[in-house]
Design a protein around this motif. Structure first.
Motif, PDB file in Angstrom:
ATOM      1  N   GLU A   1      15.197  -7.071 -40.213  1.00 36.64           N
ATOM      2  CA  GLU A   1      16.237  -7.695 -41.038  1.00 36.64           C
ATOM      3  C   GLU A   1      15.786  -9.055 -41.553  1.00 36.64           C
ATOM      4  OE1 GLU A   1      19.587  -7.816 -38.500  1.00 36.64           O
ATOM      5  OE2 GLU A   1      19.970  -5.649 -38.588  1.00 36.64           O
ATOM      6  N   ALA A   2      15.157  -9.843 -40.687  1.00 34.52           N
ATOM      7  CA  ALA A   2      14.718 -11.181 -41.094  1.00 34.52           C
ATOM      8  C   ALA A   2      13.632 -11.106 -42.148  1.00 34.52           C
ATOM      9  CB  ALA A   2      14.230 -11.958 -39.871  1.00 34.52           C
ATOM     10  N   PHE A   3      12.648 -10.246 -41.934  1.00 38.93           N
ATOM     11  CA  PHE A   3      11.558 -10.134 -42.909  1.00 38.93           C
ATOM     12  C   PHE A   3      12.043  -9.532 -44.223  1.00 38.93           C
ATOM     13  CE2 PHE A   3       8.755 -10.869 -39.297  1.00 38.93           C
ATOM     14  CZ  PHE A   3       7.735 -11.605 -39.888  1.00 38.93           C
ATOM     15  N   ALA A   4      12.873  -8.506 -44.134  1.00 38.69           N
ATOM     16  CA  ALA A   4      13.352  -7.860 -45.355  1.00 38.69           C
ATOM     17  C   ALA A   4      14.192  -8.816 -46.193  1.00 38.69           C
ATOM     18  CB  ALA A   4      14.157  -6.614 -45.004  1.00 38.69           C
ATOM     19  N   ALA A   5      14.958  -9.693 -45.546  1.00 37.46           N
ATOM     20  CA  ALA A   5      15.827 -10.610 -46.271  1.00 37.46           C
ATOM     21  C   ALA A   5      15.031 -11.576 -47.136  1.00 37.46           C
ATOM     22  CB  ALA A   5      16.695 -11.387 -45.286  1.00 37.46           C
ATOM     23  N   ARG A   6      13.768 -11.823 -46.782  1.00 38.64           N
ATOM     24  CA  ARG A   6      12.912 -12.704 -47.584  1.00 38.64           C
ATOM     25  C   ARG A   6      11.880 -11.913 -48.392  1.00 38.64           C
ATOM     26  NH1 ARG A   6      14.705 -18.092 -48.194  1.00 38.64           N
ATOM     27  NH2 ARG A   6      15.744 -18.708 -46.262  1.00 38.64           N
ATOM     28  N   GLY A   7      12.056 -10.608 -48.484  1.00 37.11           N
ATOM     29  CA  GLY A   7      11.203  -9.809 -49.353  1.00 37.11           C
ATOM     30  C   GLY A   7      10.009  -9.163 -48.694  1.00 37.11           C
TER      31      GLY A   7
ATOM     32  N   TYR B   1      13.404 -26.439 -44.875  1.00 37.04           N
ATOM     33  CA  TYR B   1      13.573 -25.199 -44.129  1.00 37.04           C
ATOM     34  C   TYR B   1      15.046 -25.022 -43.772  1.00 37.04           C
ATOM     35  CZ  TYR B   1       8.528 -25.003 -43.908  1.00 37.04           C
ATOM     36  OH  TYR B   1       7.194 -24.944 -44.257  1.00 37.04           O
ATOM     37  N   SER B   2      15.586 -23.857 -44.093  1.00 43.99           N
ATOM     38  CA  SER B   2      16.986 -23.552 -43.826  1.00 43.99           C
ATOM     39  C   SER B   2      17.202 -22.057 -43.990  1.00 43.99           C
ATOM     40  CB  SER B   2      17.904 -24.315 -44.792  1.00 43.99           C
ATOM     41  OG  SER B   2      19.254 -23.943 -44.615  1.00 43.99           O
ATOM     42  N   THR B   3      18.132 -21.513 -43.202  1.00 40.93           N
ATOM     43  CA  THR B   3      18.507 -20.111 -43.396  1.00 40.93           C
ATOM     44  C   THR B   3      19.447 -19.956 -44.583  1.00 40.93           C
ATOM     45  OG1 THR B   3      20.384 -20.326 -41.866  1.00 40.93           O
ATOM     46  CG2 THR B   3      18.273 -19.647 -40.923  1.00 40.93           C
ATOM     47  N   ASP B   4      19.945 -21.056 -45.098  1.00 44.79           N
ATOM     48  CA  ASP B   4      20.824 -21.050 -46.266  1.00 44.79           C
ATOM     49  C   ASP B   4      19.959 -20.913 -47.523  1.00 44.79           C
ATOM     50  OD1 ASP B   4      22.542 -21.574 -48.372  1.00 44.79           O
ATOM     51  OD2 ASP B   4      23.578 -23.215 -47.336  1.00 44.79           O
ATOM     52  N   THR B   5      20.089 -19.787 -48.206  1.00 47.90           N
ATOM     53  CA  THR B   5      19.234 -19.536 -49.367  1.00 47.90           C
ATOM     54  C   THR B   5      19.580 -20.417 -50.563  1.00 47.90           C
ATOM     55  OG1 THR B   5      20.673 -17.693 -50.013  1.00 47.90           O
ATOM     56  CG2 THR B   5      18.718 -17.166 -48.696  1.00 47.90           C
ATOM     57  N   SER B   6      20.733 -21.088 -50.528  1.00 51.10           N
ATOM     58  CA  SER B   6      21.014 -22.048 -51.586  1.00 51.10           C
ATOM     59  C   SER B   6      20.216 -23.335 -51.373  1.00 51.10           C
ATOM     60  CB  SER B   6      22.508 -22.363 -51.632  1.00 51.10           C
ATOM     61  OG  SER B   6      22.923 -23.075 -50.480  1.00 51.10           O
TER      62      SER B   6
ATOM     63  N   LEU C   1       9.585 -17.234 -40.747  1.00 49.11           N
ATOM     64  CA  LEU C   1       9.582 -17.448 -39.298  1.00 49.11           C
ATOM     65  C   LEU C   1      10.791 -18.266 -38.854  1.00 49.11           C
ATOM     66  CD1 LEU C   1       5.830 -18.210 -38.461  1.00 49.11           C
ATOM     67  CD2 LEU C   1       7.063 -16.040 -38.276  1.00 49.11           C
ATOM     68  N   TRP C   2      11.204 -19.231 -39.674  1.00 51.60           N
ATOM     69  CA  TRP C   2      12.365 -20.058 -39.333  1.00 51.60           C
ATOM     70  C   TRP C   2      13.635 -19.209 -39.331  1.00 51.60           C
ATOM     71  CZ3 TRP C   2      12.579 -24.156 -36.686  1.00 51.60           C
ATOM     72  CH2 TRP C   2      13.622 -25.079 -36.780  1.00 51.60           C
ATOM     73  N   ASP C   3      13.780 -18.335 -40.315  1.00 54.68           N
ATOM     74  CA  ASP C   3      14.920 -17.410 -40.322  1.00 54.68           C
ATOM     75  C   ASP C   3      14.916 -16.544 -39.060  1.00 54.68           C
ATOM     76  OD1 ASP C   3      15.580 -18.396 -42.790  1.00 54.68           O
ATOM     77  OD2 ASP C   3      15.294 -16.515 -43.881  1.00 54.68           O
ATOM     78  N   LEU C   4      13.741 -16.011 -38.703  1.00 49.80           N
ATOM     79  CA  LEU C   4      13.635 -15.146 -37.533  1.00 49.80           C
ATOM     80  C   LEU C   4      13.934 -15.933 -36.258  1.00 49.80           C
ATOM     81  CD1 LEU C   4      12.938 -12.355 -36.418  1.00 49.80           C
ATOM     82  CD2 LEU C   4      10.527 -13.050 -36.374  1.00 49.80           C
ATOM     83  N   THR C   5      13.476 -17.175 -36.207  1.00 49.37           N
ATOM     84  CA  THR C   5      13.757 -18.025 -35.050  1.00 49.37           C
ATOM     85  C   THR C   5      15.252 -18.141 -34.814  1.00 49.37           C
ATOM     86  OG1 THR C   5      11.726 -19.317 -35.344  1.00 49.37           O
ATOM     87  CG2 THR C   5      13.535 -20.370 -34.143  1.00 49.37           C
TER      88      THR C   5
END
Length: 887
Positions: free
Chosen positions: A760-766, A657-662, A691-695
């Motif tokens: 923004e958080a949900f859209a960033a993950r599709g 789990y990470s906000t870093d998409t790489s 959820l982790w991104d949104l957190t």
């Protein structure tokens, strides 16, 4: 004449009697019924519903959430008084109107119903399920109660609990709605609790949901474990602002936010029970000061060992009259029975922590939490968690069973393999030290799988069954029993069953078995170096058995044939999952999401293909183990201790789990990938990623607060939001419905202050504005999109983009509130030109005024209807939302 079947608190779901969560006095049951019925009548075209679709509606659950001030009502569609399974809508009533509606009703049901008369009776349906799932021999089945197509039967010697059967309608994929018998049976071995719909006409199994959620954590990489020194402040900051129960209790545990023994030291914590969630402490059951239990048992959980896997009542640590569970002198070894009391104490602690923490965010009595005594706070009681530690039925896993409110959930925590091989050659020959070997999963290895796991050390002897060239396969009674007695038998893989070979060795007096794989001279593509020696025995073997590859095995055999004396040890090195706080929290999380989704009396709302249960559970485990030093771009592996990866391992999920998409590039479309993303665990990983991104967006805006009970940080805010989102989203929800539940929760709590950030958080993950979750029955029809709503969308008008530190609310005030006609805005500093907007709770702008807030201003609201509104003031120096009540 249309019949209105909206009834308060229907009790026909499970064993006929439920103490449903009571709605608060603000709205009585008749008000709910009239309000919801009228709203549905007015909005039925929007959901393609006909009048007949709304003529039989049952309220299966109703309760009040304190934080959102929402009355949650779960409406189940029926036909001629018989409910339609999982046709449940979540209705949120706030300030005497329908604030949010998640539709689960089916359109045009009258043309889809196949019949109203069953051909097969309730007892016949039980027979069908017992035979289909091989649950044993049905006998002594007795009808205990019956009323209006609801029946309660005895266990029939196939179930651990009485068997309830009720008539329902079951929707199927082709759109038809079939009359069915709904029943549940808890298997005698405790591995399954089947909730099944059986066709009431032809006896076909139409639908099954297993209330035992087996998490399939899988085999880890099994690396070594090391201890980690941690800052004491990480552990105890969360308690500083929390009122605790004074009962003298103390527990040696790995306290949150530590994940496991590699993350922080064993610590003696004192009186950790939260006085709001557990007002009489963790060992109370009668609501009177003083503990009823001195063992690891109380109102919220009963933690015990179950080494023999019989689901009976096992041993539990005893803290005595002073509740002193101090096992800090215990050494954590590779033989978990040597620290069993410590293990069970930690299991008891984390279960109670999960109860107490999430109670603060709304997983309370009326919403279906787990308590023996609800202390008069509503909901069904007598359903504390039965948590089995060091359970002997499996390895490298854990599970949680969640029946409806009022019935005990069960947690089974297993032992996990380390990286150590179970075979060590002590002396003789050229193979010295650890030799790679595998352990079969079933009863063939009995003794090696038990938590006592006493090492077996002896010399090796090749078996001889007197059959000449194949004598070392041991397929017949062995003729060298005198030589084998007290020794470890070496057996070649051959034509007979593994169980027969091992049984022959045990009969001859062998104390263990090493099974040698055959060679692969023909390059058979199905050949594997290590296989599982599957098979059951009766009685079970009492000697351990392991499996080694052909090359190593033949080297041992050759040395033995040359009269070399070889001594070896068979030992299964294990770690204990009950010390892994992430796993315990994950399992408990299944209970939270199951009870909250679709109402506490419905345990079947998370059986759809795209359900997010595994994702919520990962997220629950990560939220209670967050630290102030964590960073959003960290690679957060999940369950690194039990899987043997050490503190910084990648974890057991498709990606850390990470906000870093790489590091974690999962998006909504990943859920369609049946090759690399499993169902439901991989799908859950994608949801937990969002959820982790949104957190982290919340933490970046509002900061991190280590007080998980009373904090005001972004982590606290998102914890509240997710709990309320599950309550709102409805039954059979996918990612889009889950997203909408969270958005609605934000509207209820803040008036939409963080809508933009959530999008923004949900859209960033599709999971964007035009993303589609498709059919609830399919896992491969999701359509991702990375868009957000247009700027003109009313729901976005209350968003705050400024940091909460960029303006001080003390610099302005709004009064009176509640108001009748005029709102006064008094300022202590100049905010310059601003736009003031009043928005109703549905996001509709009802009043806009441009003003200069260099000095005080007024807003005339006399023309508005009574109710709650959000006043948004936007300008260069201010961007804020306030709740306004119009009398």
């Amino acid at each position: 004449m249309k019949k209105n079947y909206i009834l308060g608190l229907i009790a026909t779901v499970f064993l006929f009697v439920f103490q449903q969560g009571q709605a608060q006095n603000e709205l009585n049951d008749n008000q709910f019924g009239s309000l919801i019925q009228n709203w549905l009548d007015q909005n039925k075209e929007k959901y393609d519903l006909l009048e007949n679709d709304l003529s039989n509606l049952l309220v299966t659950d109703a309760y009040f959430s304190k934080k959102t001030r929402i009355n949650h009502v779960y409406v189940n569609q029926g036909y001629q008084g018989v409910k339609i399974h999982n046709a449940v809508s979540s209705v949120a009533v706030k300030d005497n109107y329908v604030f949010y509606y998640a539709n689960g009703l089916i359109s045009d049901i009258e043309t889809k119903i196949n019949t109203v008369t069953p051909t097969i009776n309730a007892e016949g349906a039980i027979n069908t399920v017992v035979n289909h799932y091989n649950l044993g021999s049905l006998s002594d089945l007795v009808l205990i109660n019956s009323s209006n197509n609801n029946y309660e039967f005895s266990t029939g010697n196939v179930s651990k609990v009485n068997i309830p059967v009720t008539l329902v309608y079951q929707p199927i994929e082709n759109g038809e709605i079939k009359l069915a018998w709904d029943l549940n049976i808890q298997s005698l071995n405790g591995k399954n609790w089947y909730s099944v719909r059986v066709d009431a006409v032809n006896g076909q199994i139409l639908d099954t949901n297993d209330w035992v959620v087996s998490c399939n954590f899988g085999d880890g990489n099994h690396l070594g474990h090391t201890n980690h020194e941690a800052n004491e402040d990480d552990t105890f900051n969360l308690f500083k602002s929390t009122s605790m129960m004074v009962d003298g209790s103390q527990y040696s545990v790995f306290p949150i936010p530590f994940k496991n023994p590699t993350d922080g030291p064993l610590t003696l914590v004192s009186e950790p029970a939260n006085i709001i969630a557990s007002p009489f402490g963790w060992h109370d059951t009668n609501g009177v000061t003083g503990a009823e239990f001195n063992i690891t048992r109380g109102n919220n959980v009963y933690a015990q060992e179950d080494q023999n896997g019989n689901d009976g009542f096992g041993a539990a640590p005893n803290g005595g009259a002073t509740l002193n569970f101090d096992y800090s002198s215990s050494a954590i070894t590779l033989r978990p029975t040597e620290f069993q009391d410590l293990s069970l104490t930690n299991l008891f602690y984390i279960n109670n922590i999960m109860h107490d923490v999430w109670y603060q965010y709304g997983f309370d009595e009326v919403s279906g939490n787990f308590q023996q005594n609800n202390y008069g706070n509503g909901g069904a009681q007598n359903d504390y968690v039965i948590a089995d530690g060091q359970d002997g039925i499996a390895f490298n896993n854990a599970n949680f069973s969640t029946p409806p409110d009022g019935f005990n959930p069960g947690m089974q925590m297993f032992l996990w393999d380390t990286n150590s091989s179970p075979l060590n050659i002590n002396s003789g020959g050229t193979l010295l030290g650890e030799v790679v070997a595998s352990i079969p999963p079933n009863d063939v290895d009995n003794n090696i799988t038990g938590p006592s796991n006493i090492p077996v050390t002896a010399d090796l002897v090749i078996v001889d069954d007197g059959t000449g060239a194949t004598s070392s396969e041991g397929c017949n009674a062995l003729i060298n029993g005198a030589e084998l007695n007290g020794k470890i038998a070496v057996i070649k893989r051959g034509s007979c069953n593994f169980t027969a070979k091992i049984q022959n060795a045990q009969n001859a007096g062998a104390v263990g078995v090493i099974m040698v794989n055959h060679n692969n001279p023909t390059n058979d593509p199905t050949y594997t170096e290590y296989v599982n020696m599957a098979g059951l025995t009766n009685p079970a073997f009492t000697i351990p058995s392991i499996f080694i590859n052909n090359a190593d095995g033949e080297e041992l055999i050759l040395a033995l044939q040359n009269n070399t004396v070889i001594n070896a040890t068979i030992f299964r090195a294990l770690v204990d999952g009950s010390l892994d706080n992430e796993i315990v929290a994950h399992e408990y999380g299944h209970g939270i999401s199951t009870r909250l989704a679709g109402g506490a009396s419905n345990s079947n709302c998370l059986g759809n293909a795209e359900q997010m249960g595994e994702g919520w559970s990962d997220w629950f485990g990560m939220m209670i183990t967050m630290k102030a030093t964590d960073q959003p771009t960290d690679a957060r592996g999940f369950v690194t201790y039990s899987s043997g990866q050490g503190l910084d391992g990648p974890g057991i999920r498709p990606a850390p789990y990470s906000t870093d998409t790489s590091i974690n590039g999962l998006t909504y479309a990943s859920t369609n990938d049946v090759t690399t993303i499993s169902q439901p665990h991989g799908i859950g990983t994608v949801w937990a990623t969002v959820l982790w991104d949104l957190t982290w967006k919340y933490i970046e805006k509002y900061g991190f607060d280590a007080d998980v009970y009373n904090g005001s940080g972004g982590n606290n805010k998102i914890m509240q939001l997710v709990i309320d989102g599950i309550k709102l989203q409805g039954c059979n929800a996918g990612f889009v419905a889950g997203r909408n539940g969270i958005l609605a929760a934000d509207m209820a709590i803040t008036g939409g202050e963080d809508q933009c950030m959530i999008w923004e958080a949900f859209a960033a993950r599709g999971v964007g504005f035009t993303a589609s979750q498709g059919s609830f029955g399919s896992r491969t029809d999701q359509v991702e999109n990375f868009d957000t709503p247009p700027d003109t969308d009313a729901s976005l008008q209350n968003c705050t983009s400024l940091s909460v530190d960029e303006f001080k609310t003390s610099n302005y005030s709004i009064f009176p509130n509640p108001a009748n006609n005029v709102l006064n805005i008094k300022v202590k500093k100049s905010f310059g030109d601003v736009t003031m907007t009043l928005t109703d709770i549905n996001g509709r702008i009802v009043l806009t005024k441009n003003a200069n807030l260099s000095s005080d201003a007024q807003l005339n609201i006399s023309a508005l209807q009574s109710g709650m509104y959000i006043l948004t003031i936007k300008g260069e120096g201010i961007n804020t939302n306030d709740k306004i009540l119009k009398n």
